[in-house]
Scaffold this active site. Sequence first.
Site, mmCIF file in Angstrom:
data_model
loop_
_atom_site.group_PDB
_atom_site.id
_atom_site.type_symbol
_atom_site.label_atom_id
_atom_site.label_comp_id
_atom_site.label_asym_id
_atom_site.label_seq_id
_atom_site.Cartn_x
_atom_site.Cartn_y
_atom_site.Cartn_z
ATOM 1 N N CYS A 91 7.945 -4.152 -7.691
ATOM 2 C CA CYS A 91 7.419 -4.808 -8.895
ATOM 3 C C CYS A 91 8.037 -4.276 -10.177
ATOM 4 C CB CYS A 91 5.898 -4.654 -8.963
ATOM 5 S SG CYS A 91 5.027 -5.400 -7.563
ATOM 6 N N SER A 247 -3.291 -10.649 -9.747
ATOM 7 C CA SER A 247 -2.263 -11.457 -10.408
ATOM 8 C C SER A 247 -1.869 -12.610 -9.500
ATOM 9 C CB SER A 247 -1.037 -10.600 -10.728
ATOM 10 O OG SER A 247 -0.515 -10.003 -9.554
ATOM 11 N N HIS A 348 2.755 -12.687 -12.567
ATOM 12 C CA HIS A 348 3.529 -11.534 -12.086
ATOM 13 C C HIS A 348 4.670 -12.049 -11.219
ATOM 14 C CE1 HIS A 348 4.724 -7.732 -10.642
ATOM 15 N NE2 HIS A 348 3.767 -7.478 -9.766
ATOM 16 N N CYS A 378 2.779 -0.318 -11.314
ATOM 17 C CA CYS A 378 2.776 0.113 -9.918
ATOM 18 C C CYS A 378 3.830 -0.661 -9.139
ATOM 19 C CB CYS A 378 1.396 -0.088 -9.302
ATOM 20 S SG CYS A 378 0.760 -1.773 -9.420
#
Length: 392
Positions: A91, A247, A348, A378
């Site tokens: 991510c 998300s 996201h 994260c």
Amino acid sequence: MPTAVIVDVVRTPSGRGKPGGALSSVHPVDLAAGVLRSVLERNGLDSRQVDDVLLGCVSQVGDQAMNIARQAVLAAGFDETVPAATIDRQCGSSQQAAHFAAQGVMAGAYDIVIAGGVESMSRVPLGSSRAGGSRSHLLDERYPEGLINQGVSAELIAQKWGLSRDVLDAYSAESHRRAADAAAQGRFDSQLLPVPVGDGAVVASDETVREGTTIDGLRGLHPAFRTDELAARFPELDWRITPGNSSPLTDGASAALIMSEEKALELGLTPRARFHAFAVVGDDPLYMLTGPIPATRRILERSGLSIHDIDAYEVNEAFASVPLAWASELRADPDRLNPWGGAIALGHALGSSGTRLLGTLLAELEATGGRYGLQTMCEGGGMANATIIERL
């Protein structure tokens, strides 16, 4: 040592990452090419002035295979001499791209770099890069029970930090309220690049923001990650993570123009912020999403700043439990945490999220006159990046 500065950040709107989503008809190479072209046009640059293009992308298969960064550079019409590389730190991929770009400038290896990212989760679904793969024998020896998906990690965090379902849902509803208010005030307009999607249609706003989201409405959603097998493995969990406090799957692309301060001034461009500090950490791969906590502690120690010196924090809202646990541990001011909403509302798009957050953070500092901004997120496998920028 050269100072690395941010001159511009641009992003597409966020589209729902499913068939029929607003951006699902656009190839991810074309999404990325659009933001790359825009960076040049907005700043009067020739592509041959760019030393490198670094793009984050998580699922590098199918439409996103074969070094999508290089494909996007060519699709954008850049000179063939401009190189490009694709980065996967899960991510945090485009946040890491921005780190590498800024660090390259500071080392004297680059004058001008574009860092960004792309993800089309409608065309390359989450988990596609693992399809058909087998488990490592050595990894199984170390973790005989096996690692888990991020949703279960989010559940473990909610349990450990005592975050009730109502607290998670309230945070999520507030994320949508903040994002809707920011959009209504035009706060994202300077970053947003409208995307043509065919037949004369254009996507110009974030599809993922749900104005009017309420706690009562979110209460009706069921847990997203509970299975009988996982319930037996984790009997302590009461399963609080739902699609509403997570998300959404998202399509999108973003890019930041990063260069030395000297080069920006030489070209008549305005440096908007400088990179002040960097950190990257590994953390418990079972809890997985707690990495922003040690990453923030490390970067504050390195920078000599305290959390109270930071004017805005962008902590990626992969799940509501992540920023809430982070804020609890760091004793952070909730009013400074994702003040324009976060990924629960704004989406996201995995590989793009790092530079999306960077652009939002920069705009927040400029709107409020703040000096320092902190970004952290994260990452799969139990990692996290952290960045501190200073508005100029």
